[in-house]
Design a protein around this motif. Sequence first.
Motif, PDB file in Angstrom:
ATOM      1  N   LEU A   1       0.817  -1.215   0.000  1.00  0.00           N
ATOM      2  CA  LEU A   1       0.000   0.000   0.000  1.00  0.00           C
ATOM      3  C   LEU A   1       0.851   1.266   0.000  1.00  0.00           C
ATOM      4  CD1 LEU A   1      -2.873  -1.071   2.397  1.00  0.00           C
ATOM      5  CD2 LEU A   1      -2.854  -1.083  -0.107  1.00  0.00           C
ATOM      6  N   ALA A   2       2.020   1.220   0.628  1.00  0.00           N
ATOM      7  CA  ALA A   2       2.910   2.388   0.621  1.00  0.00           C
ATOM      8  C   ALA A   2       3.512   2.588  -0.769  1.00  0.00           C
ATOM      9  CB  ALA A   2       4.017   2.217   1.662  1.00  0.00           C
ATOM     10  N   THR A   3       3.805   1.496  -1.444  1.00  0.00           N
ATOM     11  CA  THR A   3       4.414   1.565  -2.774  1.00  0.00           C
ATOM     12  C   THR A   3       3.388   1.944  -3.831  1.00  0.00           C
ATOM     13  OG1 THR A   3       6.023  -0.117  -2.147  1.00  0.00           O
ATOM     14  CG2 THR A   3       5.694   0.235  -4.499  1.00  0.00           C
ATOM     15  N   ASP A   4       2.193   1.362  -3.722  1.00  0.00           N
ATOM     16  CA  ASP A   4       1.155   1.613  -4.717  1.00  0.00           C
ATOM     17  C   ASP A   4      -0.215   1.606  -4.038  1.00  0.00           C
ATOM     18  OD1 ASP A   4      -0.596   1.770  -6.837  1.00  0.00           O
ATOM     19  OD2 ASP A   4       0.281   0.110  -7.957  1.00  0.00           O
ATOM     20  N   PRO A   5      -0.682   2.764  -3.600  1.00  0.00           N
ATOM     21  CA  PRO A   5      -1.950   2.828  -2.870  1.00  0.00           C
ATOM     22  C   PRO A   5      -3.167   2.370  -3.665  1.00  0.00           C
ATOM     23  CG  PRO A   5      -0.721   4.887  -2.639  1.00  0.00           C
ATOM     24  CD  PRO A   5      -0.016   4.054  -3.665  1.00  0.00           C
TER      25      PRO A   5
ATOM     26  N   ALA B   1      -3.969  -5.587  -8.052  1.00  0.00           N
ATOM     27  CA  ALA B   1      -3.707  -5.213  -9.439  1.00  0.00           C
ATOM     28  C   ALA B   1      -2.408  -4.404  -9.456  1.00  0.00           C
ATOM     29  CB  ALA B   1      -4.875  -4.393  -9.995  1.00  0.00           C
ATOM     30  N   GLY B   2      -1.299  -5.108  -9.569  1.00  0.00           N
ATOM     31  CA  GLY B   2       0.002  -4.463  -9.504  1.00  0.00           C
ATOM     32  C   GLY B   2       0.527  -4.067 -10.867  1.00  0.00           C
ATOM     33  N   PHE B   3       1.095  -2.878 -10.945  1.00  0.00           N
ATOM     34  CA  PHE B   3       1.734  -2.407 -12.179  1.00  0.00           C
ATOM     35  C   PHE B   3       3.089  -1.846 -11.810  1.00  0.00           C
ATOM     36  CE2 PHE B   3       2.507   0.901 -15.459  1.00  0.00           C
ATOM     37  CZ  PHE B   3       2.606   0.058 -16.554  1.00  0.00           C
ATOM     38  N   ASP B   4       4.127  -2.385 -12.431  1.00  0.00           N
ATOM     39  CA  ASP B   4       5.492  -1.963 -12.107  1.00  0.00           C
ATOM     40  C   ASP B   4       6.090  -1.043 -13.168  1.00  0.00           C
ATOM     41  OD1 ASP B   4       6.060  -3.664 -14.218  1.00  0.00           O
ATOM     42  OD2 ASP B   4       7.113  -5.150 -13.010  1.00  0.00           O
ATOM     43  N   GLY B   5       5.243  -0.535 -14.049  1.00  0.00           N
ATOM     44  CA  GLY B   5       5.721   0.305 -15.133  1.00  0.00           C
ATOM     45  C   GLY B   5       6.029  -0.490 -16.393  1.00  0.00           C
TER      46      GLY B   5
ATOM     47  N   SER C   1       0.045  -7.163 -13.333  1.00  0.00           N
ATOM     48  CA  SER C   1      -0.054  -8.467 -12.675  1.00  0.00           C
ATOM     49  C   SER C   1      -1.216  -8.487 -11.696  1.00  0.00           C
ATOM     50  CB  SER C   1       1.234  -8.783 -11.923  1.00  0.00           C
ATOM     51  OG  SER C   1       2.332  -8.811 -12.804  1.00  0.00           O
ATOM     52  N   LEU C   2      -1.938  -9.606 -11.707  1.00  0.00           N
ATOM     53  CA  LEU C   2      -3.065  -9.792 -10.796  1.00  0.00           C
ATOM     54  C   LEU C   2      -2.747 -10.905  -9.807  1.00  0.00           C
ATOM     55  CD1 LEU C   2      -5.977  -9.580 -13.374  1.00  0.00           C
ATOM     56  CD2 LEU C   2      -5.363  -7.882 -11.659  1.00  0.00           C
TER      57      LEU C   2
ATOM     58  N   GLU D   1      -5.523   2.673 -17.898  1.00  0.00           N
ATOM     59  CA  GLU D   1      -5.218   4.072 -17.567  1.00  0.00           C
ATOM     60  C   GLU D   1      -3.717   4.333 -17.470  1.00  0.00           C
ATOM     61  OE1 GLU D   1      -7.302   4.699 -13.896  1.00  0.00           O
ATOM     62  OE2 GLU D   1      -9.270   4.635 -14.868  1.00  0.00           O
ATOM     63  N   VAL D   2      -2.940   3.335 -17.034  1.00  0.00           N
ATOM     64  CA  VAL D   2      -1.494   3.524 -16.874  1.00  0.00           C
ATOM     65  C   VAL D   2      -0.707   3.036 -18.088  1.00  0.00           C
ATOM     66  CG1 VAL D   2      -1.583   3.519 -14.350  1.00  0.00           C
ATOM     67  CG2 VAL D   2      -1.184   1.363 -15.579  1.00  0.00           C
ATOM     68  N   GLY D   3      -1.419   2.626 -19.150  1.00  0.00           N
ATOM     69  CA  GLY D   3      -0.744   2.212 -20.375  1.00  0.00           C
ATOM     70  C   GLY D   3      -0.362   0.744 -20.439  1.00  0.00           C
ATOM     71  N   GLY D   4      -0.961  -0.069 -19.575  1.00  0.00           N
ATOM     72  CA  GLY D   4      -0.680  -1.503 -19.600  1.00  0.00           C
ATOM     73  C   GLY D   4      -1.110  -2.137 -20.918  1.00  0.00           C
ATOM     74  N   ARG D   5      -0.387  -3.183 -21.307  1.00  0.00           N
ATOM     75  CA  ARG D   5      -0.656  -3.809 -22.604  1.00  0.00           C
ATOM     76  C   ARG D   5      -1.069  -5.272 -22.494  1.00  0.00           C
ATOM     77  NH1 ARG D   5       4.520  -2.241 -25.895  1.00  0.00           N
ATOM     78  NH2 ARG D   5       3.371  -3.225 -27.571  1.00  0.00           N
ATOM     79  N   ARG D   6      -0.750  -5.920 -21.392  1.00  0.00           N
ATOM     80  CA  ARG D   6      -1.123  -7.314 -21.189  1.00  0.00           C
ATOM     81  C   ARG D   6      -1.166  -7.573 -19.693  1.00  0.00           C
ATOM     82  NH1 ARG D   6       2.950 -12.008 -22.598  1.00  0.00           N
ATOM     83  NH2 ARG D   6       3.733 -11.298 -20.615  1.00  0.00           N
ATOM     84  N   VAL D   7      -2.068  -8.434 -19.286  1.00  0.00           N
ATOM     85  CA  VAL D   7      -2.232  -8.740 -17.861  1.00  0.00           C
ATOM     86  C   VAL D   7      -1.834 -10.190 -17.612  1.00  0.00           C
ATOM     87  CG1 VAL D   7      -3.841  -8.803 -15.922  1.00  0.00           C
ATOM     88  CG2 VAL D   7      -4.172  -7.129 -17.742  1.00  0.00           C
ATOM     89  N   ASP D   8      -1.023 -10.388 -16.588  1.00  0.00           N
ATOM     90  CA  ASP D   8      -0.668 -11.722 -16.117  1.00  0.00           C
ATOM     91  C   ASP D   8      -1.396 -11.970 -14.800  1.00  0.00           C
ATOM     92  OD1 ASP D   8       1.228 -12.173 -18.157  1.00  0.00           O
ATOM     93  OD2 ASP D   8       2.777 -11.146 -17.013  1.00  0.00           O
ATOM     94  N   ALA D   9      -1.845 -13.187 -14.588  1.00  0.00           N
ATOM     95  CA  ALA D   9      -2.523 -13.539 -13.340  1.00  0.00           C
ATOM     96  C   ALA D   9      -1.843 -14.749 -12.711  1.00  0.00           C
ATOM     97  CB  ALA D   9      -3.992 -13.846 -13.601  1.00  0.00           C
ATOM     98  N   MET D  10      -1.645 -14.698 -11.413  1.00  0.00           N
ATOM     99  CA  MET D  10      -1.124 -15.832 -10.661  1.00  0.00           C
ATOM    100  C   MET D  10      -2.327 -16.669 -10.215  1.00  0.00           C
ATOM    101  SD  MET D  10       2.177 -15.524 -10.557  1.00  0.00           S
ATOM    102  CE  MET D  10       2.491 -16.719  -9.293  1.00  0.00           C
ATOM    103  N   VAL D  11      -2.364 -17.928 -10.662  1.00  0.00           N
ATOM    104  CA  VAL D  11      -3.492 -18.815 -10.356  1.00  0.00           C
ATOM    105  C   VAL D  11      -2.926 -20.159  -9.906  1.00  0.00           C
ATOM    106  CG1 VAL D  11      -5.605 -19.858 -11.250  1.00  0.00           C
ATOM    107  CG2 VAL D  11      -4.817 -17.677 -12.187  1.00  0.00           C
ATOM    108  N   LEU D  12      -3.373 -20.628  -8.761  1.00  0.00           N
ATOM    109  CA  LEU D  12      -2.909 -21.927  -8.276  1.00  0.00           C
ATOM    110  C   LEU D  12      -3.276 -23.035  -9.256  1.00  0.00           C
ATOM    111  CD1 LEU D  12      -3.758 -21.857  -4.477  1.00  0.00           C
ATOM    112  CD2 LEU D  12      -1.491 -21.945  -5.503  1.00  0.00           C
ATOM    113  N   GLU D  13      -2.331 -23.876  -9.538  1.00  0.00           N
ATOM    114  CA  GLU D  13      -2.531 -24.982 -10.474  1.00  0.00           C
ATOM    115  C   GLU D  13      -3.659 -25.910 -10.013  1.00  0.00           C
ATOM    116  OE1 GLU D  13      -1.727 -26.667 -13.999  1.00  0.00           O
ATOM    117  OE2 GLU D  13      -0.872 -24.796 -13.299  1.00  0.00           O
ATOM    118  N   SER D  14      -3.789 -26.093  -8.710  1.00  0.00           N
ATOM    119  CA  SER D  14      -4.773 -27.047  -8.175  1.00  0.00           C
ATOM    120  C   SER D  14      -6.164 -26.442  -7.987  1.00  0.00           C
ATOM    121  CB  SER D  14      -4.271 -27.599  -6.839  1.00  0.00           C
ATOM    122  OG  SER D  14      -4.144 -26.543  -5.897  1.00  0.00           O
ATOM    123  N   ASN D  15      -6.342 -25.161  -8.250  1.00  0.00           N
ATOM    124  CA  ASN D  15      -7.616 -24.494  -7.985  1.00  0.00           C
ATOM    125  C   ASN D  15      -8.491 -24.505  -9.243  1.00  0.00           C
ATOM    126  OD1 ASN D  15      -9.711 -22.861  -7.174  1.00  0.00           O
ATOM    127  ND2 ASN D  15      -8.407 -21.308  -6.246  1.00  0.00           N
ATOM    128  N   GLU D  16      -9.179 -25.605  -9.457  1.00  0.00           N
ATOM    129  CA  GLU D  16      -9.999 -25.790 -10.663  1.00  0.00           C
ATOM    130  C   GLU D  16     -11.117 -24.751 -10.788  1.00  0.00           C
ATOM    131  OE1 GLU D  16      -9.529 -27.891 -13.215  1.00  0.00           O
ATOM    132  OE2 GLU D  16      -7.697 -28.662 -12.286  1.00  0.00           O
TER     133      GLU D  16
END
Length: 144
Positions: free
Chosen positions: A41-45, A63-67, A71-72, A100-115
């Motif tokens: 939250l301090a890095t990206d409110p 919803a993280g964006f590092d420039g 990433s979700l 809004e920040v110019g993102g072009r593709r979204v990656d999501a972390m999803v557990l392999e076992s979570n059907e």
Amino acid sequence: MTALALRYARSDDIDAVLSFWDEAAKGTSITDDHDGMARLLATDPRALLLAERDGVLVGTVIAGFDGWRCSLYRLAVHPDHRRQGIAAALLERAEQRFAEVGGRRVDAMVLESNESAHRTWAAAGYGREDHWRRWVKPLEESPA
């Protein structure tokens, strides 16, 4: 049923979010603690989105964006509130933020076992990339 309210998390939400994840999320992360959340939250409110109904926390997504990359993480909906469009609303707001920040593709972390999560992500238009694998190295030891 009352309307769903979406907002960005504040530092005073940290303990409630951590408790929520204990109940609603699958898996844990080395950063699932008060200090990790405070750094986020301090890095990206605007990174942590909360969904509330009648003032009760019912969903989250980071919803993280590092420039460079969008990433979700931690898409979670309380079990009593699933299949009501909450995940879709959170993802839509996250995608708006990325646009809004110019993102072009979204990656999501999803557990392999979570059907059930696989079905949620697929319904939202996300597809698995089998040619990539995540490689990790913890910088500190995980608490026992």
